[in-house]
Design a protein around this motif. Structure first.
Motif, PDB file in Angstrom:
ATOM      1  N   VAL A 273     -33.892 -52.534 -16.957  1.00  0.00           N
ATOM      2  CA  VAL A 273     -34.652 -52.575 -15.800  1.00  0.00           C
ATOM      3  C   VAL A 273     -33.565 -52.255 -14.686  1.00  0.00           C
ATOM      4  CG1 VAL A 273     -35.991 -53.959 -14.025  1.00  0.00           C
ATOM      5  CG2 VAL A 273     -36.302 -54.328 -16.493  1.00  0.00           C
ATOM      6  N   SER A 274     -33.973 -51.502 -13.519  1.00  0.00           N
ATOM      7  CA  SER A 274     -33.119 -51.209 -12.565  1.00  0.00           C
ATOM      8  C   SER A 274     -32.680 -52.484 -11.663  1.00  0.00           C
ATOM      9  CB  SER A 274     -33.581 -50.034 -11.560  1.00  0.00           C
ATOM     10  OG  SER A 274     -34.658 -50.318 -11.036  1.00  0.00           O
ATOM     11  N   LEU A 275     -31.823 -52.431 -10.891  1.00  0.00           N
ATOM     12  CA  LEU A 275     -31.460 -53.597 -10.149  1.00  0.00           C
ATOM     13  C   LEU A 275     -32.619 -53.947  -8.945  1.00  0.00           C
ATOM     14  CD1 LEU A 275     -27.390 -53.567  -9.717  1.00  0.00           C
ATOM     15  CD2 LEU A 275     -29.042 -55.097 -11.038  1.00  0.00           C
ATOM     16  N   GLU A 276     -32.944 -52.612  -8.504  1.00  0.00           N
ATOM     17  CA  GLU A 276     -34.012 -52.801  -7.388  1.00  0.00           C
ATOM     18  C   GLU A 276     -35.112 -53.328  -8.118  1.00  0.00           C
ATOM     19  OE1 GLU A 276     -32.574 -49.118  -8.343  1.00  0.00           O
ATOM     20  OE2 GLU A 276     -31.059 -50.254  -7.104  1.00  0.00           O
ATOM     21  N   GLU A 277     -35.642 -53.208  -9.122  1.00  0.00           N
ATOM     22  CA  GLU A 277     -36.830 -53.770  -9.673  1.00  0.00           C
ATOM     23  C   GLU A 277     -36.631 -55.110 -10.488  1.00  0.00           C
ATOM     24  OE1 GLU A 277     -39.652 -50.432 -11.494  1.00  0.00           O
ATOM     25  OE2 GLU A 277     -37.586 -50.539 -12.199  1.00  0.00           O
ATOM     26  N   ILE A 278     -35.429 -55.480 -10.619  1.00  0.00           N
ATOM     27  CA  ILE A 278     -35.357 -56.775 -11.339  1.00  0.00           C
ATOM     28  C   ILE A 278     -35.809 -58.189 -10.789  1.00  0.00           C
ATOM     29  CG2 ILE A 278     -32.965 -57.611 -10.583  1.00  0.00           C
ATOM     30  CD1 ILE A 278     -34.109 -57.616 -14.202  1.00  0.00           C
ATOM     31  N   GLU A 279     -35.818 -58.159  -9.814  1.00  0.00           N
ATOM     32  CA  GLU A 279     -36.520 -59.482  -9.300  1.00  0.00           C
ATOM     33  C   GLU A 279     -37.943 -59.328  -9.435  1.00  0.00           C
ATOM     34  OE1 GLU A 279     -35.189 -60.747  -5.361  1.00  0.00           O
ATOM     35  OE2 GLU A 279     -37.119 -62.171  -5.104  1.00  0.00           O
ATOM     36  N   ASP A 280     -38.783 -58.459  -8.975  1.00  0.00           N
ATOM     37  CA  ASP A 280     -39.998 -58.243  -9.148  1.00  0.00           C
ATOM     38  C   ASP A 280     -40.604 -58.716 -10.816  1.00  0.00           C
ATOM     39  OD1 ASP A 280     -40.339 -58.246  -6.660  1.00  0.00           O
ATOM     40  OD2 ASP A 280     -40.781 -55.902  -6.342  1.00  0.00           O
ATOM     41  N   ARG A 281     -39.603 -57.736 -11.387  1.00  0.00           N
ATOM     42  CA  ARG A 281     -40.037 -57.842 -12.854  1.00  0.00           C
ATOM     43  C   ARG A 281     -39.971 -59.032 -13.486  1.00  0.00           C
ATOM     44  NH1 ARG A 281     -40.271 -53.259 -15.788  1.00  0.00           N
ATOM     45  NH2 ARG A 281     -41.316 -54.766 -17.284  1.00  0.00           N
ATOM     46  N   VAL A 282     -38.602 -59.840 -12.967  1.00  0.00           N
ATOM     47  CA  VAL A 282     -38.560 -60.975 -13.640  1.00  0.00           C
ATOM     48  C   VAL A 282     -39.566 -62.080 -13.160  1.00  0.00           C
ATOM     49  CG1 VAL A 282     -37.348 -63.221 -13.361  1.00  0.00           C
ATOM     50  CG2 VAL A 282     -36.322 -60.883 -14.062  1.00  0.00           C
ATOM     51  N   LEU A 283     -40.266 -62.080 -11.805  1.00  0.00           N
ATOM     52  CA  LEU A 283     -41.087 -62.981 -11.308  1.00  0.00           C
ATOM     53  C   LEU A 283     -42.586 -62.421 -11.934  1.00  0.00           C
ATOM     54  CD1 LEU A 283     -40.097 -63.127  -7.352  1.00  0.00           C
ATOM     55  CD2 LEU A 283     -39.960 -64.825  -9.250  1.00  0.00           C
ATOM     56  N   SER A 284     -42.711 -61.501 -12.179  1.00  0.00           N
ATOM     57  CA  SER A 284     -43.924 -61.259 -13.027  1.00  0.00           C
ATOM     58  C   SER A 284     -44.000 -61.747 -14.398  1.00  0.00           C
ATOM     59  CB  SER A 284     -44.362 -59.830 -12.847  1.00  0.00           C
ATOM     60  OG  SER A 284     -43.731 -59.127 -13.525  1.00  0.00           O
ATOM     61  N   LEU A 285     -42.918 -61.496 -14.952  1.00  0.00           N
ATOM     62  CA  LEU A 285     -42.755 -61.978 -16.256  1.00  0.00           C
ATOM     63  C   LEU A 285     -42.705 -63.527 -16.478  1.00  0.00           C
ATOM     64  CD1 LEU A 285     -42.009 -61.510 -19.425  1.00  0.00           C
ATOM     65  CD2 LEU A 285     -39.776 -61.455 -18.566  1.00  0.00           C
ATOM     66  N   TRP A 286     -42.161 -64.114 -15.490  1.00  0.00           N
ATOM     67  CA  TRP A 286     -42.297 -65.770 -15.246  1.00  0.00           C
ATOM     68  C   TRP A 286     -43.697 -66.215 -15.132  1.00  0.00           C
ATOM     69  CZ3 TRP A 286     -41.270 -68.852 -10.081  1.00  0.00           C
ATOM     70  CH2 TRP A 286     -40.935 -70.052 -10.396  1.00  0.00           C
ATOM     71  N   GLU A 287     -44.533 -65.403 -14.200  1.00  0.00           N
ATOM     72  CA  GLU A 287     -45.976 -65.879 -14.231  1.00  0.00           C
ATOM     73  C   GLU A 287     -46.669 -65.587 -15.415  1.00  0.00           C
ATOM     74  OE1 GLU A 287     -47.270 -67.605 -11.677  1.00  0.00           O
ATOM     75  OE2 GLU A 287     -45.348 -67.323 -10.364  1.00  0.00           O
ATOM     76  N   ARG A 288     -46.141 -64.640 -16.069  1.00  0.00           N
ATOM     77  CA  ARG A 288     -46.975 -64.249 -17.544  1.00  0.00           C
ATOM     78  C   ARG A 288     -46.666 -65.209 -18.486  1.00  0.00           C
ATOM     79  NH1 ARG A 288     -44.788 -59.696 -21.105  1.00  0.00           N
ATOM     80  NH2 ARG A 288     -44.382 -61.519 -22.846  1.00  0.00           N
ATOM     81  N   LEU A 289     -45.216 -65.640 -18.499  1.00  0.00           N
ATOM     82  CA  LEU A 289     -45.060 -66.648 -19.666  1.00  0.00           C
ATOM     83  C   LEU A 289     -45.581 -68.100 -19.282  1.00  0.00           C
ATOM     84  CD1 LEU A 289     -41.395 -65.995 -20.045  1.00  0.00           C
ATOM     85  CD2 LEU A 289     -43.415 -65.097 -21.544  1.00  0.00           C
ATOM     86  N   LYS A 290     -45.885 -68.440 -17.979  1.00  0.00           N
ATOM     87  CA  LYS A 290     -46.444 -69.636 -17.731  1.00  0.00           C
ATOM     88  C   LYS A 290     -48.088 -69.439 -17.915  1.00  0.00           C
ATOM     89  CE  LYS A 290     -44.363 -70.366 -13.422  1.00  0.00           C
ATOM     90  NZ  LYS A 290     -44.335 -70.663 -12.030  1.00  0.00           N
ATOM     91  N   GLU A 291     -48.541 -68.213 -17.873  1.00  0.00           N
ATOM     92  CA  GLU A 291     -50.040 -68.343 -18.308  1.00  0.00           C
ATOM     93  C   GLU A 291     -50.286 -68.139 -19.894  1.00  0.00           C
ATOM     94  OE1 GLU A 291     -52.876 -68.406 -16.300  1.00  0.00           O
ATOM     95  OE2 GLU A 291     -51.008 -68.734 -14.788  1.00  0.00           O
ATOM     96  N   GLU A 292     -49.448 -67.680 -20.516  1.00  0.00           N
ATOM     97  CA  GLU A 292     -49.400 -67.539 -22.189  1.00  0.00           C
ATOM     98  C   GLU A 292     -49.863 -68.711 -22.710  1.00  0.00           C
ATOM     99  OE1 GLU A 292     -47.271 -63.470 -22.944  1.00  0.00           O
ATOM    100  OE2 GLU A 292     -46.237 -65.179 -23.893  1.00  0.00           O
TER     101      GLU A 292
END
Ligand SMILES: [Zn+2]
Length: 509
Positions: free
Chosen positions: A490-509
């Motif tokens: 993942v590029s540095l520009e995208e990393i924050e958004d990607r981690v946050l959306s992954l974090w939300e996904r893991l909370k839902e799973e």
């Protein structure tokens, strides 16, 4: 607990003996109660549970029905002098518990508090992502009239659970009920006495008489609250002492010793039977036995058995009840499906205690009509340290733990591959600064080889991993999910958004 209206307090771990003497548990709790003396010789215990202390607090502070219901809870270290501590956190002498105690005006209030707690427990276990079963269970040393146990099914558990997959019936094995089954009845044959020298076990007698253990009936003698009881179960079955106690409403149940057996039957142990037993013996027959005819029992005479025993003709059954231990393959009591046996870790247990403690400890409130009434109590335990074990048991793989995000000690781990590389370090520092504002982040910048850091990250099981390595030169890092092993650059520009959306996904799973 807070959402259900609970008030968090702190209670003493060290309890004065007087409180436990009032509830009679100073002796009734058994050797698991951790007792000690202070320097003046006064008795204390290290509390394994806090019914007594909570009653003491409430009887001193709550005077009126207007102050009810009251739900108090605490999360604290408790103690049990376990005879065989084992299984890491599962059975230790010291453990962390969450216990809530409910105080209500009446049974209806207790039902409401109990239901609130049942729902809260389900929410907790769902948030922990744990599979669970709700069992009918035995009250044990806590007492009470109705209890439910929450157990996490896993082969390494110590709880024996009987389960019906067709209708969901689930019970602690010791009290699991059994549906009606077809029993080979046998024939009504004349009663005969046979010589069975030195044959005492079911198997020995069956072999000698060229038959199978299921044609025998075992007669087990007990003393229940001072009464004599003979429990009859088929030769190939095991008696459940818990079910027998429940069936006859006994508070204490002890197996009769050799002397008592001789007194009641006139013969030594191994030759007891229901025919010609002393009249003051209550004969409780298992459902199966009540349907059998022409079976074999001890003759109440040394070295003799009876063949062709027929209930009703040769002896009278005082009571028919479901008193044997359920085994896999038995019919379900609710739907006649097949029962299975599995194992589980008991993580929670909730009890309707009623007024047992408040009456013994004289804890009363003034009701609307001015009369004094005992508090109607419930208690609700959740094994916090056991839950850690249960989560670890369910969420691990060959490389280590895979914590669900709700209980993970950190949400994210940043692994800096080469601490000597300026670009890598700056990149990792920057991501740490950015994401530690949003979630809990562990930053591994130890002077260790990359292999050691990867292995440790897997072992401790932080759900999200970011690896900052050589690709930092190209403004890229690797994003990994511990449990599923997903990984991508993942590029540095995208990393924050990607981690946050992954974090939300893991909370839902
Ligand atoms: Zn069923």
């Amino acid at each position: 607990m807070n959402r259900a209206g609970g008030i968090e307090i702190l209670m003493p771990a060290l309890n004065p003996a007087e409180l436990w003497q009032e509830s009679e548990r100073w002796t009734n709790f058994g050797p698991e109660l951790f007792k000690l003396k202070d320097r003046t010789g006064r008795d204390f215990c290290l509390a394994p549970t806090h019914e007594e202390v909570s009653v003491e607090i409430v009887r001193r502070t709550i005077k009126s029905y207007r102050q009810l219901p009251l739900l108090i809870y605490h999360i604290q270290t408790k103690f049990r002098d376990e005879p065989r501590p084992r299984g890491g956190l599962i059975r230790a002498k010291e453990f962390v518990m969450k216990d809530l105690y409910s105080f209500d005006r009446d049974e209806k209030g207790l039902d409401e508090s109990f239901e609130k707690m049942r729902q809260a427990y389900e929410r907790i276990l769902q948030r922990l992502k744990l599979p669970y079963l709700i069992l009918e269970a035995e009250a044990g040393a806590i007492g009470g009239k109705y209890t439910l146990e929450f157990t996490v099914p896993t082969p390494s558990g110590e709880d024996e659970v009987i389960l019906c997959r067709s209708c969901g019936y689930a019970s602690s094995k010791s009290i699991a009920m059994i549906g009606d089954s077809e029993v080979p009845q046998g024939e009504e044959t004349p009663l005969r006495k046979v010589h069975t020298p030195n044959l005492k076990t079911v198997q020995e007698v069956a072999s000698f008489l060229s038959t199978t253990p299921d044609r025998l009936v075992k007669t087990l003698l007990y003393i229940a609250d001072g009464r004599y009881v003979a429990a009859l179960v088929r030769g190939d079955r095991e008696l459940s002492e818990s079910k027998l106690s429940l069936a006859i409403g006994a508070k204490s149940l002890q197996m009769a010793d050799g002397e008592t057996i001789e007194k009641l039957t006139g013969a030594p142990m191994g030759f007891s039977g229901p025919v010609n037993l002393r009249e003051d013996v209550l004969i409780v027959a298992d459902k199966e036995v009540a349907k059998m005819k022409g079976f074999i029992t001890g003759a109440n005479e040394e070295d003799f058995h009876l063949i062709g025993v027929v209930p009703g003709r040769d002896f009278s059954i005082s009571m028919v009840a479901d008193i044997r231990l359920a085994v896999p393959g038995d019919p379900c009591p609710k739907c006649q499906g097949k029962l299975e046996e599995i194992r589980g870790i008991e993580v929670g247990h909730i009890f309707k205690l009623g007024t047992e403690y408040s009456e013994k400890m004289k804890a009363y409130f003034q009701d609307e009509d001015g009369s004094l009434k005992p508090f109607v109590m419930g208690c609700y335990g959740l094994g916090v340290s056991r839950l850690v074990s249960a989560v670890a048991e369910i969420y691990h793989d060959e490389d280590g733990l895979c914590w669900p995000i709700s209980v993970a000690p950190f949400d994210l781990i940043i692994i800096l591959v080469n601490t000597q590389d300026d670009v890598q370090r700056e990149t990792a520092d920057k991501i740490y600064a950015q994401l530690s504002q949003k979630m809990s982040v562990l930053y591994d910048d130890r002077e260790e080889s990359p292999g050691v850091k990867f292995k440790d990250a897997d072992l401790i099981g932080i759900p999200i991993q970011i690896v900052v390595g050589r690709k930092a030169m190209e403004n890229k890092v690797e994003l990994r999910v511990r449990r599923t092993r997903e990984r991508e650059d993942v590029s540095l520009e995208e990393i924050e958004d990607r981690v946050l959306s992954l974090w939300e996904r893991l909370k839902e799973e």
